[in-house]
Design a protein around this motif. Structure first.
Motif, PDB file in Angstrom:
ATOM      1  N   GLN A 279      40.865 -21.375 -44.142  1.00 25.34           N
ATOM      2  CA  GLN A 279      41.009 -19.919 -44.126  1.00 25.34           C
ATOM      3  C   GLN A 279      39.747 -19.236 -44.660  1.00 25.34           C
ATOM      4  O   GLN A 279      39.286 -18.223 -44.108  1.00 25.34           O
ATOM      5  N   VAL A 280      39.203 -19.785 -45.711  1.00 26.21           N
ATOM      6  CA  VAL A 280      38.010 -19.198 -46.326  1.00 26.21           C
ATOM      7  C   VAL A 280      36.804 -19.316 -45.403  1.00 26.21           C
ATOM      8  O   VAL A 280      36.044 -18.353 -45.214  1.00 26.21           O
ATOM      9  N   TYR A 281      36.594 -20.493 -44.826  1.00 25.19           N
ATOM     10  CA  TYR A 281      35.457 -20.663 -43.916  1.00 25.19           C
ATOM     11  C   TYR A 281      35.581 -19.718 -42.717  1.00 25.19           C
ATOM     12  O   TYR A 281      34.593 -19.092 -42.295  1.00 25.19           O
ATOM     13  N   ASN A 282      36.773 -19.606 -42.174  1.00 29.82           N
ATOM     14  CA  ASN A 282      36.977 -18.721 -41.021  1.00 29.82           C
ATOM     15  C   ASN A 282      36.726 -17.267 -41.389  1.00 29.82           C
ATOM     16  O   ASN A 282      36.101 -16.513 -40.622  1.00 29.82           O
ATOM     17  N   ALA A 283      37.204 -16.847 -42.556  1.00 33.23           N
ATOM     18  CA  ALA A 283      37.032 -15.451 -42.981  1.00 33.23           C
ATOM     19  C   ALA A 283      35.567 -15.120 -43.223  1.00 33.23           C
ATOM     20  O   ALA A 283      35.115 -14.011 -42.940  1.00 33.23           O
ATOM     21  N   ALA A 284      34.827 -16.090 -43.773  1.00 36.15           N
ATOM     22  CA  ALA A 284      33.416 -15.849 -44.099  1.00 36.15           C
ATOM     23  C   ALA A 284      32.495 -16.096 -42.909  1.00 36.15           C
ATOM     24  O   ALA A 284      31.328 -15.689 -42.931  1.00 36.15           O
ATOM     25  N   GLY A 285      33.010 -16.760 -41.887  1.00 36.21           N
ATOM     26  CA  GLY A 285      32.186 -17.056 -40.719  1.00 36.21           C
ATOM     27  C   GLY A 285      31.137 -18.114 -40.981  1.00 36.21           C
ATOM     28  O   GLY A 285      30.056 -18.095 -40.371  1.00 36.21           O
ATOM     29  N   ILE A 286      31.441 -19.064 -41.868  1.00 37.69           N
ATOM     30  CA  ILE A 286      30.512 -20.150 -42.163  1.00 37.69           C
ATOM     31  C   ILE A 286      31.284 -21.474 -42.131  1.00 37.69           C
ATOM     32  O   ILE A 286      32.502 -21.496 -41.967  1.00 37.69           O
ATOM     33  N   GLY A 287      30.569 -22.560 -42.310  1.00 42.57           N
ATOM     34  CA  GLY A 287      31.192 -23.866 -42.403  1.00 42.57           C
ATOM     35  C   GLY A 287      30.848 -24.514 -43.722  1.00 42.57           C
ATOM     36  O   GLY A 287      29.982 -24.022 -44.463  1.00 42.57           O
ATOM     37  N   PRO A 288      31.481 -25.611 -44.054  1.00 43.40           N
ATOM     38  CA  PRO A 288      31.186 -26.278 -45.322  1.00 43.40           C
ATOM     39  C   PRO A 288      29.729 -26.697 -45.446  1.00 43.40           C
ATOM     40  O   PRO A 288      29.199 -26.797 -46.562  1.00 43.40           O
TER      41      PRO A 288
END
Length: 399
Positions: A279-288
């Motif tokens: 959820q966090v990666y999707n919201a921020a538009g980044i990946g790990p």
């Protein structure tokens, strides 16, 4: 005047006191007041400027938050007490961030503290159902009845599950613990600062033969930490140097998978971690792969190892190689727990999530001294509590 709806939440100030063994600390209200005072000083504002406060602790009576904050002044603002097991500190931060982003407030204090007793975590209300009853029943089903303390059994069982599925060894968990000690040696606020080797960890008392030794578990700890969360407009108006933003944040709780999956990794919160991080990666538009530094919930070395995979820092079943390649420390792909983590820094339940915030804020500011991760611009925080709740927070340097 309330913040403009949709305002980004900034970390304007952080505070933390050294963590200590039970019996060696000051009382909870003194610790809490000191951490809050340090955060206010760091931000450059007064307690009278705070419009709301969310205060987290697990072991304490109602309105302990008021008791701590009243030491700084009785301002009449809303003070909300929070208890979400080991994820309590991050839950307080989650609520503070929501208050700012929603426009309900411009300047919010998130505070966490814990005054703990020695030994394993216990239950204080034994005249009513326990929130862990369903979890304990599933543990009995998967591993058989036991008198081992619930947390040790749950996270040790998760580690054992990983060993059975992927060939992970006891030495892999020992390497995680040894890494934590090397990081903590550079942190003056950590409880345990003596460096140790993997052999030292393996030679410690066996809690669970073949699965866990004593040094693979975090110590019960007392302490406090705090953060001031403000809106961008408030920071501009008051000239605050708030250059760390909460880019994304998610809280998850258990789904049917926790129980239907019949896997101790899921019982220990692996699914909550996976879902919150996605959820966090999707919201921020980044990946790990974009993350520079991570503070994750290593209450046991086993949970750190499985959390590498839950957060997407490596693929499922790849944690052993991730550790062997040194990708969890300085010089590798991600620096995990530069503070020393719960294993070395200590784990005062209500303070832990905000202590992670303290560390990552300093990392993004470039003020982490000997622990500094060079060029850190994006930081990831993971805080989990059985019962259950998981909070994953992504921070970004803004200037």
């Amino acid at each position: 005047m309330p913040a403009q709806k949709g305002s980004r939440a900034l970390i304007a100030g952080v505070g933390m006191i050294p963590f200590m063994k039970p019996g060696a600390s000051e009382d909870f209200d003194v610790m809490g007041a000191k951490a809050a005072s340090d955060a206010l000083k760091d931000a450059g504002i007064n307690i009278s400027d705070v419009q709301q406060a969310y205060v987290g602790y697990v072991y304490g009576d109602s309105t302990c938050g008021q008791k701590a904050i009243y030491r700084l002044g009785k301002m009449g603002m809303p003070i909300i007490n929070v208890n979400n097991n080991c994820s309590t500190g991050s839950t307080a931060l989650f609520l503070a961030r929501q208050a700012v982003e929603s426009g309900a407030a411009d300047c919010v204090l998130a505070l966490g503290f814990e005054q703990m007793k020695p030994g394993a975590l216990g239950t204080y209300f034994d005249d009513r159902p326990s929130p862990f009853d369903d979890f304990n029943e599933l543990c009995n089903e998967l591993m058989g009845p036991s008198d081992v303390p619930s947390a040790l059994r749950c996270f040790g069982g998760a580690g054992q599950s990983h060993m059975e599925k992927y060939g992970t060894t006891l030495e892999d968990f020992a390497k995680v613990r040894a890494k934590a000690s090397r990081h903590a040696a550079k942190n003056p606020l950590a409880l345990l600062r003596t460096e140790m080797t993997s052999d030292d960890v393996l030679a410690s008392t066996e809690f669970w033969p073949g699965v866990m030794t004593k040094l693979m578990a975090c110590p019960p700890t007392c302490g406090a930490a705090a953060a001031l969360v403000v809106s961008e407009s408030y920071a501009r108006k008051h000239g605050l140097s708030a250059n760390v933003a909460i880019a994304a944040q998610a809280m998850t709780t258990d789904t049917p998978e926790t129980f239907a999956g019949l896997d101790m990794m899921l019982v220990a919160g692996y699914g909550m971690t996976r879902d919150a991080s996605r959820q966090v990666y999707n919201a921020a538009g980044i990946g790990p792969e974009d993350v520079d530094v991570v503070e994750l919930h290593d209450c046991f070395a086993h949970n750190e190892l499985i959390t590498y995979e839950g957060l997407g820092l490596c693929g499922e079943g790849e944690a052993q190689k991730f550790i062997a390649d040194g990708d969890n420390t300085y010089g590798g792909r991600f620096v995990t727990n530069p503070s020393g983590g719960l294993l070395s820094k200590g784990h005062p339940l209500g303070a832990t999530g905000l202590a992670q915030c303290y560390e990552l804020t300093h990392q993004l500011r470039g003020t982490a001294d000997a622990r500094q991760v060079e060029g850190a611009e994006i930081a990831l925080q993971h805080n989990i509590g059985l019962g259950g709740a998981c909070v994953v927070t992504l921070y970004q340097k803004t200037g």
